[in-house]
Design an enzyme around this catalytic site. Structure first.
Site, PDB file in Angstrom:
ATOM      1  N   HIS A 164       0.843  -1.200   0.000  1.00 25.78           N
ATOM      2  CA  HIS A 164       0.000   0.000   0.000  1.00 25.78           C
ATOM      3  C   HIS A 164       0.881   1.255   0.000  1.00 25.78           C
ATOM      4  O   HIS A 164       2.050   1.197   0.401  1.00 25.78           O
ATOM      5  CB  HIS A 164      -0.861   0.038   1.269  1.00 25.78           C
ATOM      6  CG  HIS A 164      -1.960  -0.960   1.307  1.00 25.78           C
ATOM      7  ND1 HIS A 164      -2.112  -1.859   2.342  1.00 25.78           N
ATOM      8  CD2 HIS A 164      -2.989  -1.193   0.454  1.00 25.78           C
ATOM      9  CE1 HIS A 164      -3.190  -2.602   2.121  1.00 25.78           C
ATOM     10  NE2 HIS A 164      -3.742  -2.230   0.984  1.00 25.78           N
ATOM     11  N   CYS A 251      -2.152  -0.106   9.821  1.00 22.61           N
ATOM     12  CA  CYS A 251      -3.193  -1.039   9.373  1.00 22.61           C
ATOM     13  C   CYS A 251      -4.094  -1.518  10.496  1.00 22.61           C
ATOM     14  O   CYS A 251      -5.231  -1.929  10.261  1.00 22.61           O
ATOM     15  CB  CYS A 251      -2.569  -2.272   8.730  1.00 22.61           C
ATOM     16  SG  CYS A 251      -1.228  -1.940   7.601  1.00 22.61           S
TER      17      CYS A 251
HETATM   18  N1  GLY Z   1      -2.564  -9.027   4.770  1.00 21.17           N
HETATM   19  C1  GLY Z   1      -2.984  -7.719   4.487  1.00 21.17           C
HETATM   20  C2  GLY Z   1      -3.499  -7.589   3.102  1.00 21.17           C
HETATM   21  O1  GLY Z   1      -2.952  -8.224   2.230  1.00 21.17           O
HETATM   22  O2  GLY Z   1      -4.457  -6.924   2.824  1.00 21.17           O
END
Ligand code: GLY
Length: 256
Positions: A164, A251
């Site tokens: 991300h 996250c």
């Molecule tokens: N494990 C986090 C994702 O891949 O969204």
């Protein structure tokens, strides 16, 4: 000032989630312990937590950040780009409806993961990634504009090693961005003071400024020294089990 955060502990099948890194299988008991310490750190920063129950229907559901975007004006329900995570949004929505008067929704064919969205004051950087598509970036930019925010898309599809956008960037406030080398010279960030992360410490770019404190992952001494030199109070957390599942500090919570 942040006052609240939403968190969800990992479920017992956490190791079945998505990952692109080759760091081994996470230890569930250790992940739970690390999550507990993470929650304590948020509370030490002054946040009141809404603790959602673990949800084994979605092994990645501890990464609540991907399901929504919070601002001081509204919340936005996302539409995660990984099919296995699409159902996580419904699980977060009732909590959002209690907390926000105005809620927008990302709709098909757009996809947006919250991990691709970095807010810097009244401006947003929107990562275009394997998870957030160009249509999603466009739709989110339009929604943000209706709320008086500006936004810049940042295409990270050619940046190796980050899932991300926020795997490689954090906003510390005061016009100061933490950036990995691969993003540091991007024109989108030219008006900011840049704290550059050493390449061997890239994971540390996913840090969190919560009120007067910077929370950063353990094991990154150069960045930790920088945080101290910049006069932030620091909380250092072991994130090893979440790192194995492509997750970082941001996250694990939605903050507002
Ligand atoms: N494990 C986090 C994702 O891949 O969204």
């Amino acid at each position: 000032m942040y006052t609240r955060a939403i968190v969800r502990p990992p479920a017992a099948n956490f190791a079945d989630g998505l990952t692109s890194v080759d760091l081994g299988k996470p230890d569930f008991a250790k992940a739970l312990e690390q999550h507990t310490r993470y929650c304590t750190a948020l509370e030490q920063c002054g946040l009141t937590l809404t603790r959602l129950p673990a949800d084994a229907n979605f092994p990645d559901s501890t990464f609540v950040e991907d399901t929504a975007i919070f601002t001081d004006r509204c919340a936005i329900l996302t539409r995660p780009g990984a099919a296995s995570r699409a159902g996580e949004v419904a699980g977060i929505e009732p909590t959002l409806r209690e907390a926000f008067a105005r809620i927008h929704t990302i709709t098909a064919p757009s996809t947006v993961d919250g991990g691709d969205i970095c807010q810097a004051g009244n401006h947003f950087f929107i990562g275009i990634s394997e998870r957030t598509n160009t249509e999603g970036a466009r739709q989110l930019g339009e929604i943000l504009a209706t709320e008086g925010f500006t936004a810049t898309p940042v295409d990270i599809r050619d940046v190796r090693g980050i899932l991300h956008l926020k795997s490689g960037i954090a906003y510390l406030g005061d016009n100061r961005l933490v950036l990995i080398d691969a993003l540091a010279d991007h024109s989108a960030f030219s008006d900011y003071e840049v704290v550059r992360i050493a390449p061997e410490e890239n994971y540390a770019a996913n840090c969190l400024r919560i009120n007067a404190t910077v929370i950063l992952p353990a094991g990154y001494p150069q960045f930790e020294a920088t945080v101290h030199a910049l006069d932030y109070s620091a909380i250092v957390l072991d994130m090893s089990e979440f790192q194995k599942m492509d997750g970082g500090l941001s996250c694990l919570s939605l903050r507002f």
